[in-house]
Design an enzyme around this catalytic site. Structure first.
Site, PDB file in Angstrom:
ATOM      1  N   CYS A   1      16.159   4.497  44.643  1.00 39.75           N
ATOM      2  CA  CYS A   1      16.427   4.880  43.234  1.00 39.75           C
ATOM      3  C   CYS A   1      15.860   5.903  42.895  1.00 39.75           C
ATOM      4  O   CYS A   1      15.961   6.881  41.920  1.00 39.75           O
ATOM      5  CB  CYS A   1      16.791   3.488  42.380  1.00 39.75           C
ATOM      6  SG  CYS A   1      15.004   2.902  42.213  1.00 39.75           S
TER       7      CYS A   1
ATOM      8  N   GLU B   1      24.357  10.700  40.877  1.00 37.33           N
ATOM      9  CA  GLU B   1      23.396  10.220  41.932  1.00 37.33           C
ATOM     10  C   GLU B   1      24.328  10.064  43.060  1.00 37.33           C
ATOM     11  O   GLU B   1      25.515   9.681  42.968  1.00 37.33           O
ATOM     12  CB  GLU B   1      23.004   8.806  41.463  1.00 37.33           C
ATOM     13  CG  GLU B   1      22.089   8.105  42.494  1.00 37.33           C
ATOM     14  CD  GLU B   1      21.731   6.640  41.937  1.00 37.33           C
ATOM     15  OE1 GLU B   1      20.538   6.392  42.247  1.00 37.33           O
ATOM     16  OE2 GLU B   1      22.338   5.939  41.358  1.00 37.33           O
TER      17      GLU B   1
ATOM     18  N   GLU C   1      17.415  -2.041  35.539  1.00 35.52           N
ATOM     19  CA  GLU C   1      16.647  -0.820  36.495  1.00 35.52           C
ATOM     20  C   GLU C   1      17.915  -0.534  37.108  1.00 35.52           C
ATOM     21  O   GLU C   1      18.534  -1.117  38.023  1.00 35.52           O
ATOM     22  CB  GLU C   1      15.344  -1.223  36.949  1.00 35.52           C
ATOM     23  CG  GLU C   1      14.304  -1.333  36.110  1.00 35.52           C
ATOM     24  CD  GLU C   1      14.133  -0.361  35.194  1.00 35.52           C
ATOM     25  OE1 GLU C   1      14.161   0.640  35.523  1.00 35.52           O
ATOM     26  OE2 GLU C   1      13.496  -0.679  34.133  1.00 35.52           O
TER      27      GLU C   1
ATOM     28  N   LYS D   1      20.459 -14.004  43.315  1.00 33.80           N
ATOM     29  CA  LYS D   1      21.619 -13.599  43.907  1.00 33.80           C
ATOM     30  C   LYS D   1      21.263 -12.065  44.674  1.00 33.80           C
ATOM     31  O   LYS D   1      21.352 -11.304  44.104  1.00 33.80           O
ATOM     32  CB  LYS D   1      22.908 -13.289  43.019  1.00 33.80           C
ATOM     33  CG  LYS D   1      24.103 -13.153  43.784  1.00 33.80           C
ATOM     34  CD  LYS D   1      25.131 -12.431  42.968  1.00 33.80           C
ATOM     35  CE  LYS D   1      25.016 -10.791  43.340  1.00 33.80           C
ATOM     36  NZ  LYS D   1      25.444 -10.549  44.837  1.00 33.80           N
TER      37      LYS D   1
END
Length: 480
Positions: A284, A381, A250, A175
């Site tokens: 990331c 973040e 992750e 997906k």
């Protein structure tokens, strides 16, 4: 009218049973319609899982060198379409062309790498404590893997999940992120053309709330690998654990580059700016914090501001250094964090404004100085081209600040002191540690993963470690 693209289930391109679709548009030019894709639902995802489950025996029984040959063919087909795939990636995700070309090359290299590694799969022979006994292990495919991938590296990350899964004989339901379905579709085209067995790989586009949830909860899915935000990853992990699936997550990062007083400041600026503003800060592993010794702090701030202001912003297809953010919501989130930083009392040195560079989601590279450790811009973040510069007075303080966040993905130190370099490797609470290099950029043949809230800390990706997640070991005692 733009072409309507379909799912790929059991070796066939098929429309979703919902009858609904969604659009993918160029984030640098919202008038540019990339394509129309299936807004799949639970039933579509279930069909894909069932196809993958039905194919497990056939694909697992395919000799590993033969599976490897298929993956090497995929690498060749990707390479033949490299220019096309690069343009697709620029147009769909927004990267600058050199960044997109590098990502496509990474996908090519990953399939070639795991195509070669497939021939080495098997197990280990051990010495038995009994006479006339052979003791060995056999690594078998885990079954069906559900792979949920993000938009920011929409061909490289799928490649480093799909290739090791298929190499081991595990079948896949994939997906992709709804922001970047077209590059995913073209990747699957290459897999299909390479002669992959029907059902070994299945592509289903659509929302995580239905398609992703089905992969995380379906009884026939044995393992779930997810890359994305920490909030969504936590949900995926909780859903998968309810049915005892193997889980690999992750997630986010708040990655620091530590700049010590022995550093070459020009090098430190290049390292920090490259990590912070490359790929529009949408990685990331992007550098979000520069933790700088007070003796070189002012010089560093001046240098990184100059670097930020030298970047040309615009569509990647036009040759700009930095492309747009991937969506309106990503742009709004970055601008909101700029306001947060100002409200918290940090000094906005440069940037922080939306850029009028066409009908897209452009923002200036942004540098904050005078940032304190407990500020939100130093803890959360941001996922945009925003760098927070934090002053420190010693190596010990720098390490404390670097580790003082919930995340632990990638960290770097810039120093000419060998003792500091070696100490940082031990002291850093991150899965990737770099010395005199930017926090972004990964070698494909070594493990990748984070610590703390950046990862489930279960299985690593890439390299030999990338194969472990998709296999289960059987121990054999053969008394002859």
């Amino acid at each position: 009218m733009s072409e309507q693209y379909r799912n790929y289930i059991d070796g066939e391109w098929t429309e979703s049973e919902t009858g609904e679709t969604f659009e993918s548009r160029n984030p640098a030019d919202r008038n540019d319609l990339v394509g129309v894709f299936q807004q799949s639902g639970e039933t579509d995802a279930e069909r894909a899982v069932e196809a993958a489950a039905a194919a497990t025996e056939t694909w697992a029984d395919t000799p590993a060198p033969e599976r490897g040959a298929v993956l090497r063919k995929v690498a060749g087909k990707l390479d033949a379409r490299k220019d096309e795939l690069t343009e697709t990636l620029v147009r769909e995700e927004g990267k600058a062309r050199p960044e997109a070309a590098g990502e496509v090359q990474r996908a090519i290299d990953i399939f070639a790498y795991y195509g070669a590694k497939a021939s080495d799969l098997g197990g280990d022979v051990k010495s038995s404590s009994s006479r006339d006994t052979t003791l060995y292990t056999v690594d078998e495919p885990i079954g069906v893997a559900g792979l949920i991938t993000p938009w920011n590296y929409p061909i490289a990350i799928p490649a480093w999940k799909i290739a090791p899964a298929l190499a081991t004989g595990t079948t896949v339901v994939f997906k992709p992120a709804s922001l970047t379905p077209n590059i995913a579709r073209k990747l699957v085209e290459c897999l299909d053309e390479a002669g992959l067995a029907d059902g070994a790989l299945n592509l289903v586009t659509g929302p995580g709330s239905t398609v992703g949830k089905t992969l995380s909860t379906h009884d026939a899915v044995d393992a779930v690998s997810f890359t994305g935000s920490a909030a969504v990853g936590e949900t995926v992990g909780d859903q998968a654990k309810e049915t005892n699936k193997r889980v690999q997550l992750e997630m986010g990062g708040k990655n620091p580059v530590v700049v010590m007083d022995s550093a070459d400041v020009d090098d430190a600026v290049d390292i920090a700016a490259g990590g912070a503003f490359g790929v529009t800060g949408q990685a990331c592993t992007a550098t979000s914090r520069a933790i700088v010794h007070e003796d070189c702090y002012d010089e560093f701030v001046a240098g990184v501001v100059e670097a930020a202001e030298s970047i040309t912003i615009g569509p990647g297809l036009d040759g700009a250094d930095m492309g747009p953010q991937a969506s309106q919501s990503e742009l709004e989130s970055t601008l909101e964090y700029v306001d947060v930083g100002i409200d918290e009392g940090a000094t906005l040195e440069t940037g922080g404004e939306e850029v009028d560079a066409g009908d897209g989601f452009f923002v200036e590279p942004t540098v904050f100085s005078g940032v304190e450790q407990d500020m939100r811009i130093a803890q959360e973040e941001i996922f945009g081209p925003v760098l927070s510069v934090i002053p420190v007075s010693s190596y010990g303080e720098a390490v404390s600040v670097a580790n003082g966040v919930p995340y632990g993905l990638s960290a770097s130190i810039v120093t000419q002191d060998l003792s500091e370099a070696h100490s940082f490797v031990e002291d850093s609470e991150s899965g990737v540690v770099k010395i005199n290099e930017k926090t972004t950029g990964l070698e494909l043949h070594v493990p990748f993963g984070g610590m703390k809230d950046s990862s489930s800390e279960t299985y690593r990706e890439q390299g030999d470690a990338g194969l472990d997640f998709y296999t289960i070991s059987k121990t054999v005692y053969l008394n002859y």
